[in-house]
Design a protein around this motif. Structure first.
Motif, mmCIF file in Angstrom:
data_model
loop_
_atom_site.group_PDB
_atom_site.id
_atom_site.type_symbol
_atom_site.label_atom_id
_atom_site.label_comp_id
_atom_site.label_asym_id
_atom_site.label_seq_id
_atom_site.Cartn_x
_atom_site.Cartn_y
_atom_site.Cartn_z
ATOM 1 N N ALA A 138 -110.142 44.421 3.556
ATOM 2 C CA ALA A 138 -111.040 45.132 4.463
ATOM 3 C C ALA A 138 -112.447 45.235 3.891
ATOM 4 O O ALA A 138 -113.433 45.157 4.634
ATOM 5 C CB ALA A 138 -110.487 46.520 4.759
ATOM 6 N N ARG A 139 -112.558 45.414 2.569
ATOM 7 C CA ARG A 139 -113.890 45.511 1.956
ATOM 8 C C ARG A 139 -114.702 44.254 2.243
ATOM 9 O O ARG A 139 -115.880 44.324 2.592
ATOM 10 C CB ARG A 139 -113.781 45.709 0.441
ATOM 11 N N LEU A 140 -114.079 43.101 2.076
ATOM 12 C CA LEU A 140 -114.828 41.873 2.304
ATOM 13 C C LEU A 140 -115.029 41.629 3.802
ATOM 14 O O LEU A 140 -116.112 41.229 4.225
ATOM 15 C CB LEU A 140 -114.113 40.680 1.663
ATOM 16 N N TRP A 141 -114.009 41.892 4.602
ATOM 17 C CA TRP A 141 -114.120 41.687 6.048
ATOM 18 C C TRP A 141 -115.285 42.469 6.637
ATOM 19 O O TRP A 141 -115.999 41.970 7.507
ATOM 20 C CB TRP A 141 -112.803 42.093 6.704
ATOM 21 N N CYS A 142 -115.501 43.674 6.141
ATOM 22 C CA CYS A 142 -116.582 44.519 6.644
ATOM 23 C C CYS A 142 -117.967 44.000 6.269
ATOM 24 O O CYS A 142 -118.971 44.457 6.835
ATOM 25 C CB CYS A 142 -116.414 45.955 6.143
ATOM 26 N N ARG A 143 -118.028 43.057 5.335
ATOM 27 C CA ARG A 143 -119.319 42.502 4.914
ATOM 28 C C ARG A 143 -119.599 41.132 5.520
ATOM 29 O O ARG A 143 -120.634 40.532 5.229
ATOM 30 C CB ARG A 143 -119.362 42.417 3.379
#
Length: 282
Positions: free
Chosen positions: A144-149
């Protein structure tokens, strides 16, 4: 049409398939909304539920009535989200329509801000700031951390799980087609300048664990391919920047763990066949 006129109404359509674990939190968040400035009706469109979803919805009806809002439950033995959306659309009375999944939790200011954004005669699409709910597994949190970026997220007005349109906007399409990605289909009916992201957030849960992430991501990708095949003209409204090699390198250097998790899911999706199977991953 404005959100303040007495005859204005916002119809909030919640599709639900066996959502007994989540529908209560969704309805609680709707009950807790700030004054919206117009009449509001909530329609839960239950499709082929065989758990306590409909019973739970019925228990909330007096609470919505106390607030002055109507809560209805449409029950159908026919499975499928597009049909549930269309049945609710046919029953809805509001010129403004908000569509949300039953596992979405809205911040109190959301509906009022969305209604204000839709208060125009021009076609308009509105949504809140998508916030991924904190996952239980570290792997999903990393993904999720990367998906949000990703550029798609950073461009705003994503609308995954919650989007709303005014009357002129809803006139852009007829019934929801029987496709995988109804939210992408609706969003791409509008050019980027017609899409509004309000400041209030809504909380969207992500699938837990590697296997579930792969299944959900495969379905999401299949939905994008399906829209490109059936409705290629609306892809011109995408309006998102490409990640590119430089962007991928930046993500890898700033959060290598998240990058490895995301890349692993990506590779597993690409090396296994896509399908239409439905999976929320819970």
């Amino acid at each position: 049409m404005t959100a303040q006129t007495p005859d204005a109404m916002l119809s909030v359509i919640v599709t639900a398939y066996n959502e007994e674990r989540y529908i209560g939190a969704c309805l609680d968040s709707l009950l807790a909304q700030d004054p919206v400035g117009c009449a509001v009706e909530i329609i839960v469109s239950a499709n082929a539920c065989h758990d306590r979803t409909e019973e739970i919805v019925a228990g909330y009806m007096p609470r919505f009535a106390t607030r002055g809002w109507t809560l209805r439950c449409l029950s159908s033995p026919i499975p499928g989200k597009p049909g549930a959306l269309n049945r609710a659309d046919a029953a809805a009375q509001g010129a403004m329509r908000a569509y949300l999944d039953a596992d979405i939790v809205c911040e109190p200011a959301l509906l009022a801000q969305v209604a204000a954004a839709l208060a125009t005669d021009a076609p308009r699409y509105a949504t809140g700031r998508l916030t991924v709910a904190r996952a239980k597994s570290w792997l999903t949190r990393a993904y999720a951390r990367l998906w949000c970026r990703l550029p798609f997220m950073e461009s705003g007005a994503v609308g995954a799980g919650l989007f709303a349109v005014n009357a002129a906007g809803r006139a852009r399409w007829d019934a929801f087609p029987d496709i995988i990605s109804d939210d992408t289909y609706a969003r791409l009916q509008f050019a980027p300048q017609e899409r509004v992201e309000v400041a209030a957030r809504f909380h969207w849960p992500m699938a837990e664990g590697l296997g579930n992430l792969v299944r959900v991501r495969r379905r999401q990708d299949a939905g994008v391919v399906e829209i490109a095949r059936l409705y290629p003209a609306i892809l011109a409204n995408e309006g998102k920047a490409a990640l590119g090699a430089g962007g991928a390198l930046r993500l890898a250097l700033t959060d290598p763990v998240a990058f490895v998790v995301y890349a692993t899911v990506h590779v597993m999706v690409r090396t296994r066949p896509q399908g239409r199977e439905w999976s929320r991953g819970r």
